[in-house]
Design a protein around this motif. Sequence first.
Motif, PDB file in Angstrom:
ATOM      1  N   GLY A 172      15.611   1.116-143.413  1.00  0.00           N
ATOM      2  CA  GLY A 172      15.388   1.663-142.082  1.00  0.00           C
ATOM      3  C   GLY A 172      14.638   0.661-141.229  1.00  0.00           C
ATOM      4  O   GLY A 172      14.539  -0.524-141.572  1.00  0.00           O
ATOM      5  N   TYR A 173      14.121   1.115-140.119  1.00  0.00           N
ATOM      6  CA  TYR A 173      13.422   0.235-139.188  1.00  0.00           C
ATOM      7  C   TYR A 173      11.922   0.467-139.182  1.00  0.00           C
ATOM      8  O   TYR A 173      11.459   1.616-139.115  1.00  0.00           O
ATOM      9  CB  TYR A 173      13.938   0.427-137.764  1.00  0.00           C
ATOM     10  N   PHE A 197       7.925   4.193-139.354  1.00  0.00           N
ATOM     11  CA  PHE A 197       9.143   3.829-140.069  1.00  0.00           C
ATOM     12  C   PHE A 197      10.194   4.894-139.812  1.00  0.00           C
ATOM     13  O   PHE A 197       9.939   6.094-139.959  1.00  0.00           O
ATOM     14  CB  PHE A 197       8.876   3.723-141.571  1.00  0.00           C
ATOM     15  N   LEU A 198      11.393   4.448-139.396  1.00  0.00           N
ATOM     16  CA  LEU A 198      12.525   5.356-139.188  1.00  0.00           C
ATOM     17  C   LEU A 198      13.575   5.080-140.263  1.00  0.00           C
ATOM     18  O   LEU A 198      14.185   4.008-140.280  1.00  0.00           O
ATOM     19  CB  LEU A 198      13.150   5.138-137.802  1.00  0.00           C
ATOM     20  N   PRO A 199      13.776   6.015-141.190  1.00  0.00           N
ATOM     21  CA  PRO A 199      14.744   5.783-142.257  1.00  0.00           C
ATOM     22  C   PRO A 199      16.177   5.914-141.769  1.00  0.00           C
ATOM     23  O   PRO A 199      16.471   6.689-140.850  1.00  0.00           O
ATOM     24  CB  PRO A 199      14.411   6.882-143.270  1.00  0.00           C
ATOM     25  N   ALA A 200      17.067   5.162-142.402  1.00  0.00           N
ATOM     26  CA  ALA A 200      18.494   5.285-142.107  1.00  0.00           C
ATOM     27  C   ALA A 200      19.020   6.491-142.878  1.00  0.00           C
ATOM     28  O   ALA A 200      19.583   6.363-143.971  1.00  0.00           O
ATOM     29  CB  ALA A 200      19.225   4.009-142.508  1.00  0.00           C
ATOM     30  N   ALA A 201      18.831   7.654-142.297  1.00  0.00           N
ATOM     31  CA  ALA A 201      19.100   8.915-142.999  1.00  0.00           C
ATOM     32  C   ALA A 201      20.535   9.395-142.861  1.00  0.00           C
ATOM     33  O   ALA A 201      20.890  10.455-143.391  1.00  0.00           O
ATOM     34  CB  ALA A 201      18.133   9.992-142.485  1.00  0.00           C
ATOM     35  N   THR A 233       4.769  10.504-138.019  1.00  0.00           N
ATOM     36  CA  THR A 233       4.963   9.460-139.016  1.00  0.00           C
ATOM     37  C   THR A 233       6.147   9.740-139.932  1.00  0.00           C
ATOM     38  O   THR A 233       6.508   8.892-140.739  1.00  0.00           O
ATOM     39  CB  THR A 233       3.696   9.298-139.872  1.00  0.00           C
ATOM     40  N   CYS A 234       6.729  10.914-139.837  1.00  0.00           N
ATOM     41  CA  CYS A 234       7.905  11.205-140.660  1.00  0.00           C
ATOM     42  C   CYS A 234       8.863  12.125-139.907  1.00  0.00           C
ATOM     43  O   CYS A 234       8.493  12.748-138.899  1.00  0.00           O
ATOM     44  CB  CYS A 234       7.506  11.833-141.992  1.00  0.00           C
ATOM     45  N   ASN A 235      10.094  12.209-140.392  1.00  0.00           N
ATOM     46  CA  ASN A 235      11.100  13.055-139.762  1.00  0.00           C
ATOM     47  C   ASN A 235      10.744  14.532-139.925  1.00  0.00           C
ATOM     48  O   ASN A 235      10.021  14.927-140.862  1.00  0.00           O
ATOM     49  CB  ASN A 235      12.475  12.807-140.388  1.00  0.00           C
ATOM     50  N   LYS A 291       6.991  12.361-146.018  1.00  0.00           N
ATOM     51  CA  LYS A 291       6.562  10.973-146.077  1.00  0.00           C
ATOM     52  C   LYS A 291       7.451  10.146-145.146  1.00  0.00           C
ATOM     53  O   LYS A 291       8.570  10.554-144.817  1.00  0.00           O
ATOM     54  CB  LYS A 291       6.623  10.444-147.509  1.00  0.00           C
ATOM     55  N   PRO A 292       6.949   8.987-144.712  1.00  0.00           N
ATOM     56  CA  PRO A 292       7.677   8.212-143.702  1.00  0.00           C
ATOM     57  C   PRO A 292       9.121   7.885-144.072  1.00  0.00           C
ATOM     58  O   PRO A 292       9.996   7.876-143.215  1.00  0.00           O
ATOM     59  CB  PRO A 292       6.839   6.944-143.552  1.00  0.00           C
ATOM     60  N   GLU A 293       9.393   7.613-145.347  1.00  0.00           N
ATOM     61  CA  GLU A 293      10.748   7.246-145.752  1.00  0.00           C
ATOM     62  C   GLU A 293      11.621   8.446-146.072  1.00  0.00           C
ATOM     63  O   GLU A 293      12.818   8.289-146.375  1.00  0.00           O
ATOM     64  CB  GLU A 293      10.703   6.292-146.951  1.00  0.00           C
TER      65      GLU A 293
END
Length: 527
Positions: free
Chosen positions: A113-114, A125-129, A28-30, A35-37
């Motif tokens: 993100g997406y 959720f994939l953040p635009a990191a 659910t997270c990088n 956290k996901p974001e």
Amino acid sequence: MLSFIGMATFAQTGVTYVDLGLSVSWATCNLGASKPEGYGNYYAFGELSEKATFTETNYKYLNKQMVDYSGDPKFDAATYVLGKDWRTPTKQEMQELNILCEWEWIKLNGITGYKVTGPNGNSIFLPAAGCDGTQKRTYAGSNGYFRTSSPVEDGKNISSWTLSMDDFAASVHEYGSRESGFSIRPVHAKLREINNLALGVALYNKTLYEDALPYLMMEAEKGNSVAQFYIGVCYNLGRGVPKSPVTALGWYLKSAEQGVKEAQYNVGYLYSRNGPSSLRDDKEALVWLRKSADQGYADAQRRLGEIYEYGWGPEQSYTDAAFWYRKAADQGQREAQYLLASLYAAGKGVEASDKEAAYWFEKSAEQGNPGAQYKLGMYYKLGVGVTQNYTNALTWFRKSAKNHHSDAMCEIGLFYYNGWGVAKDYSEALIWFRKAAAQGNVVSQYHIGACYYAGWGVAQNLDEAVSWLLKAANSGYSDAQYALGVCYEFGHGVVANAESSLNWYRLAARAGNANAQSRLKALGFSY
């Protein structure tokens, strides 16, 4: 809202994962985030830890040959950090996420993100990191880069397969910067086999043919009829492989023998006179097209109609042609509707009926068939099968012209040239005549010549007039031939020449041109 239904927690790390209905569960997270974001940490390809900067100089595996390392703790940061049940996704798993899920660009707690929703409705959720290089978090907030464990095996040892994304799209592709710091979104233990067929078809539909082929081939070789059909299409059209109708036929036959009507049609098409001459077999074409047509496949029904109309194999039969055209036309097949209309117009295989012809031309025209749009325009222009209506005629001519139909462009020109239903406007007429003439339309070429001759909508220029008249005359247009006879008789735009004048008059007269016949008679010559 992100729906983490079925979410589980890995006891040793506290990292949660979600079953999206794919072959693996997704964290659910990088990696490195809580956290996901969260952006989390950044990793070079095959390295296990973050760095202050990411450059070629400090990259451990610069220009070194590598293999897919998913799950190998010597190279896989996800496995190294989280344990043996976690790993970096492979190219195939990332493609599965990319292609089989729905992607929506959103903000989660202020981070762009997406939201990625799987086939079962669960989401991550994939953040635009962004990425790390000589600077931290380059492009953060607008772009994201996610590592797979798969190198690009091209012998150059500089690229890996990467998911890159922005607010326009997300895609898995070759990316040359193995040394750059990218995000990792770990995957958990395998849940099920990758759905090769669904993934292959989805990749094909996105025109990613080379990526689609391995998945389709795996299923085709197992005997899957749908995959066999798609492999046939790839070889038939040269999509992702060299074009080979012979190889395509082999795969189509495997699928067709299992009853796939689209494959049966394509087998019949390749054997027909529309296919390669080296494969032509009228008897086999008829057999396979009939199998497909009997299953209600409209394209096959239409093609059968053509075979009977032209006698390609069986004895020519307009009655049978009309029968099959009607079956396809009733299903909305626009070419069949046009062909059925043409039979009604000619009274072939059916009782001649302008009204029926107009009905079917309109059905086809409404589906965007430019030929039918032109025909329907002519019917309204002349009042054939419908009440004469110049406004309707011009409407259909415009629709046809928009689809690059030169005869329709010429008709629009004629409407302005003659003032049919519109104010006479030679300048506007010339615009349309030129468009049609550029496609070789001889009637338009003649009328451009006539406009230059008379100075209508353009400065009079007899040299230009003769030039355009010659184009049309050399294509056999008798009005242009007659006009050239006049030019040579009276020296308009050319040196007067009685012999040339007579030659053009005779050509026009023999083609039935009444003006030329009358002029020759007045001059005392036969034709």
